[in-house]
Design a protein around this motif. Structure first.
Motif, PDB file in Angstrom:
ATOM      1  N   SER A  81       1.032  -1.079  -0.131  1.00  0.00           N
ATOM      2  CA  SER A  81       0.016   0.048   0.205  1.00  0.00           C
ATOM      3  C   SER A  81       0.866   1.473   0.039  1.00  0.00           C
ATOM      4  O   SER A  81       0.306   2.425  -0.523  1.00  0.00           O
ATOM      5  N   PRO A  93       1.496   7.253  -3.974  1.00  0.00           N
ATOM      6  CA  PRO A  93       1.546   8.252  -5.003  1.00  0.00           C
ATOM      7  C   PRO A  93       0.196   8.149  -5.958  1.00  0.00           C
ATOM      8  O   PRO A  93      -0.426   9.365  -6.060  1.00  0.00           O
ATOM      9  N   GLU A  94       0.051   7.290  -6.272  1.00  0.00           N
ATOM     10  CA  GLU A  94      -1.260   6.995  -7.096  1.00  0.00           C
ATOM     11  C   GLU A  94      -2.211   7.300  -6.234  1.00  0.00           C
ATOM     12  O   GLU A  94      -3.193   7.893  -6.832  1.00  0.00           O
ATOM     13  N   TRP A  95      -2.412   6.695  -5.065  1.00  0.00           N
ATOM     14  CA  TRP A  95      -3.699   6.890  -4.333  1.00  0.00           C
ATOM     15  C   TRP A  95      -3.929   8.470  -4.118  1.00  0.00           C
ATOM     16  O   TRP A  95      -5.025   9.051  -4.021  1.00  0.00           O
ATOM     17  N   GLN A 124       3.867   1.604  -1.610  1.00  0.00           N
ATOM     18  CA  GLN A 124       4.083   1.844  -2.958  1.00  0.00           C
ATOM     19  C   GLN A 124       3.140   2.397  -3.692  1.00  0.00           C
ATOM     20  O   GLN A 124       3.357   3.285  -4.751  1.00  0.00           O
ATOM     21  N   ARG A 125       1.716   2.202  -3.441  1.00  0.00           N
ATOM     22  CA  ARG A 125       0.728   2.729  -4.335  1.00  0.00           C
ATOM     23  C   ARG A 125       0.497   3.989  -3.795  1.00  0.00           C
ATOM     24  O   ARG A 125      -0.618   4.755  -4.366  1.00  0.00           O
ATOM     25  N   SER A 142      -6.157  14.375   1.169  1.00  0.00           N
ATOM     26  CA  SER A 142      -5.166  14.872   0.207  1.00  0.00           C
ATOM     27  C   SER A 142      -4.938  16.425   0.290  1.00  0.00           C
ATOM     28  O   SER A 142      -5.885  17.206   0.888  1.00  0.00           O
ATOM     29  N   LYS A 179      -3.019  10.864  -5.815  1.00  0.00           N
ATOM     30  CA  LYS A 179      -3.734  11.417  -7.059  1.00  0.00           C
ATOM     31  C   LYS A 179      -5.056  11.386  -7.187  1.00  0.00           C
ATOM     32  O   LYS A 179      -5.939  12.041  -7.784  1.00  0.00           O
ATOM     33  N   SER A 180      -5.456  10.035  -6.988  1.00  0.00           N
ATOM     34  CA  SER A 180      -6.717   9.725  -7.355  1.00  0.00           C
ATOM     35  C   SER A 180      -7.841   9.570  -6.379  1.00  0.00           C
ATOM     36  O   SER A 180      -9.113   9.629  -6.624  1.00  0.00           O
ATOM     37  N   ALA A 189       6.539  12.119  -1.611  1.00  0.00           N
ATOM     38  CA  ALA A 189       5.529  12.529  -2.495  1.00  0.00           C
ATOM     39  C   ALA A 189       5.345  14.138  -2.415  1.00  0.00           C
ATOM     40  O   ALA A 189       4.248  14.679  -2.973  1.00  0.00           O
TER      41      ALA A 189
END
Length: 203
Positions: free
Chosen positions: A125, A130-132, A127-128, A199, A134-135, A158
């Motif tokens: 989690s 940065p993606e999360w 590792q993911r 965020s 943003k999304s 990040a």
């Protein structure tokens, strides 16, 4: 009344509810292995289902008690998936650590068309993350006592500027909160720790 016990035979759920047990109750302690060996975990789950199905087949009603909500990171789901479809199951929803932690921190979860991801804090989690970021507007991480330093490092990498709160033992004795992850002093966190992340663009 059935409940989960650890290797020492202790049950957190029982400690909370035992004062409400009727004198005539038959208690059913169930052990669910936490071994990294998946075969041992599956064997323990199968044995718990066998015990409960034996009681049900004999004409008994069985109540399984658990902390939080029975359908969110709860051992109850292993029973539910193994019990015969012919058994009538009634589920009483509970207040999960997600809701209790947000309430303690005055932390808004979702409004309008916002999106949220709920996961456990693991290397995967992180590792993911940065993606999360943003999304999703909100990220909720259960079992945040693990890898918390890695989480802080990943947020720094990040260049995260939002809000992160650590809520420990929400609604339980010893409840505490770290309102800013940057202020965490590196001390050991309890098992019941939830990280709430909003965020930078969140309200």
């Amino acid at each position: 009344i059935a409940y989960v016990v650890d290797e020492q035979g202790e049950s957190y759920a029982r400690k909370i509810a035992a004062g409400f047990f009727p004198d005539s109750v038959h208690e059913v302690p169930l052990f669910f292995s936490m071994s990294p060996d998946r075969s041992k975990r599956l064997a323990a789950r199968a044995e718990a289902v066998r015990q409960v199905m034996g009681l049900l087949s004999a004409g008994n009603d069985v109540t399984f008690i658990t902390e939080g909500d029975p359908l969110l990171y709860s051992t109850f789901q292993y029973l539910l998936s193994g019990i015969s479809p012919q058994v009538r199951v009634e589920i009483c929803p509970g207040i999960s650590a997600l809701n209790a932690s947000a309430a303690e921190a005055n932390f808004p979860l979702l409004t309008e068309d916002e999106r949220m991801v709920v996961a456990t804090l693991t290397p995967e989690s992180i590792q993911r993350l940065p993606e999360w970021l943003k999304s999703f507007d909100v990220i909720v991480l259960f079992k945040a006592h693990r890898h918390i330093a890695d989480l802080a490092a990943a947020l720094d990498e990040a260049q995260y500027q939002g809000k992160t709160v650590l809520v420990q033992r929400a609604s339980l004795s010893g409840q505490a909160m770290v309102t800013d992850l940057a202020a965490w002093d590196g001390s050991q966190l309890p098992y019941f720790t939830v990280a709430l992340i909003r965020s930078v663009d969140g309200k």
